[in-house]
Each structure stands twice: as C-alpha cells, then as structure tokens.
Enzyme design. Sequence first.
Site, short mmCIF file in Angstrom:
data_model
loop_
_atom_site.label_atom_id
_atom_site.label_comp_id
_atom_site.label_asym_id
_atom_site.label_seq_id
_atom_site.Cartn_x
_atom_site.Cartn_y
_atom_site.Cartn_z
N ASP A 198 0.83 -1.20 0.00
CA ASP A 198 0.00 0.00 0.00
C ASP A 198 0.87 1.26 0.00
O ASP A 198 1.87 1.34 0.71
CB ASP A 198 -0.90 -0.02 1.25
CG ASP A 198 -1.93 1.08 1.27
OD1 ASP A 198 -2.67 1.20 0.28
OD2 ASP A 198 -1.99 1.82 2.26
N GLU A 239 1.40 -0.53 -5.15
CA GLU A 239 0.48 0.56 -5.47
C GLU A 239 1.34 1.80 -5.69
O GLU A 239 1.75 2.45 -4.73
CB GLU A 239 -0.53 0.79 -4.35
CG GLU A 239 -1.53 1.88 -4.70
CD GLU A 239 -2.31 2.40 -3.51
OE1 GLU A 239 -3.46 2.85 -3.71
OE2 GLU A 239 -1.79 2.38 -2.38
#
Length: 559
Positions: A198, A239
């Site tokens: 993330d 990401e």
Amino acid sequence: MRSSWYSDAVIYQLDPRLFADSNEDGWGDLPGITERLHYLRGLGATCVWMLPFYTSPFRDGGYDVSDHLAVDPRLGDLADMAHLLETAEDLGLHVLVELVTQHTSDQHRWFQEARRDRSSPYRDYYIWADEPNDDIQPMFPDVEPRTWTWDEEAQQFYRHAFYSHEPDLALDNPRVRDELYRIVAFWLRMGVSGFRVDAVPMMLERARAARPDTDGQWLVRDLRAAVSGQRTGAVLLGEVDVASDEYAHYFGSDGQGMTMLLDFWSNNHLFLALARGQAEPLERALRNQPAAPDGATYAHWLRNNDELNLVRLSDGERTEVLDTFAPEESMRVYGRGIRRRLAPMLDGDPRRIALAHAVTLSLPGPPVLRYGDEIGMGDDLDRPEREAVRTPMQWSSTPSAGFSDAAPDRFQAPVVTGRYGPEHVNVDEQSVRDGSLLQRVGALVRARLGLSELGRVRPETWDVGVPSVLALRYQVEESSVLLLANLAGEDVVARLPAGEVSVLEAGQARYVDVHVDQDYAAVKADGRIPLAGYGYRWLRRTIDGDAAGSSTSESEENS
C-alpha cells in the site's frame, strides 16, 4: 521476461468482510472465503488478492490496522487463515495479502504507547511536531484538508497523509523497518505468495527522510530482499500511482525492486479510450509505458476498492471521462475521481462490460478482477466516499444476496438494491444462463490462460484502419497472436496491414479465431476482419496449416 508463476496469473481481488459470511454474524470471514475458493478456480483465477483481514476498527476498510500479526476476530483466526491457505494451495491458487505499513490505526498498541509517554520507544515510531508544517498533501482533501492533528494526550501534533485516525509511521526509524520485515516474514511463513504494498510512494518519502542523499528506493530493495530471502518466488505488487516515466525507479534498474506495479497510467487512459470509443489513448499509454526489467511486470485492472482516480489524465481528458461516466456530482469524489462500480458506468450493458474485460485481459501482464465485476454488480451512492463500491458479494437472488443468513441490520454493509440488486444480478442465475456476463468473463479468463505470450513480451499496437479497434499483436519466436477489441457500439471491419495481407494471399499463413464474442466468418486472404459493436476477436497466426486453436463463440465456449 523469464517465466514465473505470476507471468500468466489472473488475480481476483476480494474483500474478506464482504465476500461470504459462514457464521451468520453479518460479517464476511475467512471460512466463507475458503468455501468459495472453488468458484474462483472455476472462473479461471489463479491468484487471490485479499484486502485487509487484520485486527482493525474498520473505519477505513481495514487499512486502519491495529495489529498486523492477527486476524480480526470478526473474520476468523490464524487457524482459519492456515486452512484457507492450505485449501488454496490444493486448488493451485496463490494468495496475496495487503502490506499496510505507511500508517496504522490510532488504536494500534504502538500509537497508544507513543501518545502516553514521550520517552516510550514507540514515540519515534510515528511523526510528531510541536508546530505542524505542510510537508505533504492530504490524500482525501474533501475530508481531511490538513495532514496534522493535535493529540491532547501526547501534547503534540502527529502527521497523517490519509485519515486523522491513521497516523503515519516513521519508516525513517530503523526499528519501524525491522517491524515491517517481521510482519513480512510472519505471513510468508504462513504460506502467502506475496503482498500488495500500500502507498509505496509515501513509504519512500520517509526513506528519503532517513537518507536525504538518496531517492528512497533502497527501502524497496531492502523489502524485496526480505521477501525473497524468506520465500522464493514471493512477489511485491506495488500501489505506485506516479507518472509513467517514474515506474522504472520502482522496479529497480536490476529488477530487484517491486515485482509488479499496478499500472495507473494505462488504467486512466483505458477509461479515456472507453469514453471516446477510440483506441488511441490506450495505445499511446502502452507505447509510453517503460519496459519492465526481466522478471518484473505490470498488472492491469478496471476497478478496485478505491475511487477511479483520474489524476494521470490532463484536466481536459479528466473532465471528458467524468462527464461520460460520472455525470452527477454525487458520483465523483475528492475532486479527481469516480466512486462508481464498472457496470453502472457502462449502463449495465453486458456487451460493453464484457468488452472492457476483454481489453483488460488482452494487456501485457497479469489482469486483476474486482470481486462482483464478473457479474456486473452495482454500487450504493448513498454510502460515503469510497464505501459506495464496497458492498456484499451477490451469490443468489435472495434479499441477503446469499452473502449471510444474519439479519440485514447486522451486515457490515447493506446489499445493493434496485436495478443492480441481487434479484437481478447474482452468481447463481448467471452460472446457468447461456451468454450471461459471468459466462462471458469466465470464458475470456480461461482463453487468456492459454495465451502465454501475454505474460512474456510487450505487444505491438497495429493500425487496422478503424479508430475504435484496439489491435495488440504479441510475437514470441514463431508464436504470434492478434487481439482485437472494438470500443464502439457500431459494427466495423478491421483490415490487417498490407504486409500481412500479402502473406495470407501467398498462402504462407492464416489467422484462426481462438476466442470471440460471437460467431464470425473465417478470416479470408484479403485480411478483412469483421467485428460487432463492442465485439472482440482473439486470433492466432498459424503458418503450418494446423490451427493452434479452433474458432469458439460465447455459446460454444459455455455449452
């Protein structure tokens, strides 16, 4: 690209809270997922990407983690996770989990210890200041316009790039990085195949703070080394929402950075192409995409757990996509994106939804399917922010959608109602109806698994004389496939380049359908290839007169 398990992977992203409830408490759980793994394997998925299941207050979909090494009791326990991983392995499914270490929940033990005592070893796990500064931009400016919040107990401000209940971790602190590597080792020993990482650019911001003379990429390399040292073949799916010319930095010049990058640049231009009904924006994005180093690749998707963030488009292009797919202000969020599911954006038209999947599945590198998109699930715009696209999976036509036998007021999120409610959109009905969206998407996925070229080389974009047709040609030695997709609603006739036509006319090669949206006549020597509105044709070039695959229509594939 050398062949690895993820080269030809088809990844299915699911939310454990919202997928299947096995114990009638209104929350999806790990046993519920385990029971449904056969469905995913039947669809053709080879990898499951599980959104957060860690202990959490779930104020941000579980990304507000309060214990990285434990399963939230509402979702199960570690024994349930072990059983899920064992079942997945038996079915040939890899499992990716979330690595959320840019921030924690403010309920995490580390933060609670940190705020109580300035001399606590956990104080330096977070970023504090007596006077805040605007060193970073807020991720959700509509909701959190500032990135610093005063903590009365700590008597200091703490920083948060995301929500104020998610304080940023100080990854410039080596003890915090040691915690990160401990988390990675724990889950790899449990049996996961890797992590979706993330907010990678935000993690590197702290790496640069630790070593100002670097670009911070050493943290990515150290993380990759920790993962590879624990389990051979484990992956990091990053990401990384940055300009495309920055992707190479995250892969690393020697391929020792992120294993895969989620390609936001191509994703934005895919939706611009769909909005225009023209292939050029996506062709341009693919041409400008930096080549991934050997052993690394990009991953492509249509929709995910967040908003459709359109920041990689120009202002004019962004407005074009917003006006097409989110004409009402309630459909937009954060001044940059769309908070709708795929099916409502495409007016619920199964042809357009299947075409969008055909385009994604034809791109180089692993495709990612969002749970429910394979049946055309809708959204709930009455829910706030990104919660609009986070609703229970619709398995059956019952009011509870087959998600849970609990009372609806106990559900983690309400089931969608109206046009996209379970009485109209569900797995059970589409599983047995010929030509349903589920059968179309499943047929596309399974056909793609047979096209190994897509995981190994970059495609050429061919001009076939029709602006609405995306034509991608993959060549690996003597093996060649041509994937066509018509982004417009009108029937068209594509034409092979002159050089190919001369080869066909000489009888030296021919093109054979390996997967199509409907029955088409065989490709003749004149190189003309008809395509229906929102149609797609995947063809293999054969030079020995023995077709590598037989022509299949949707009805034939699903009979």
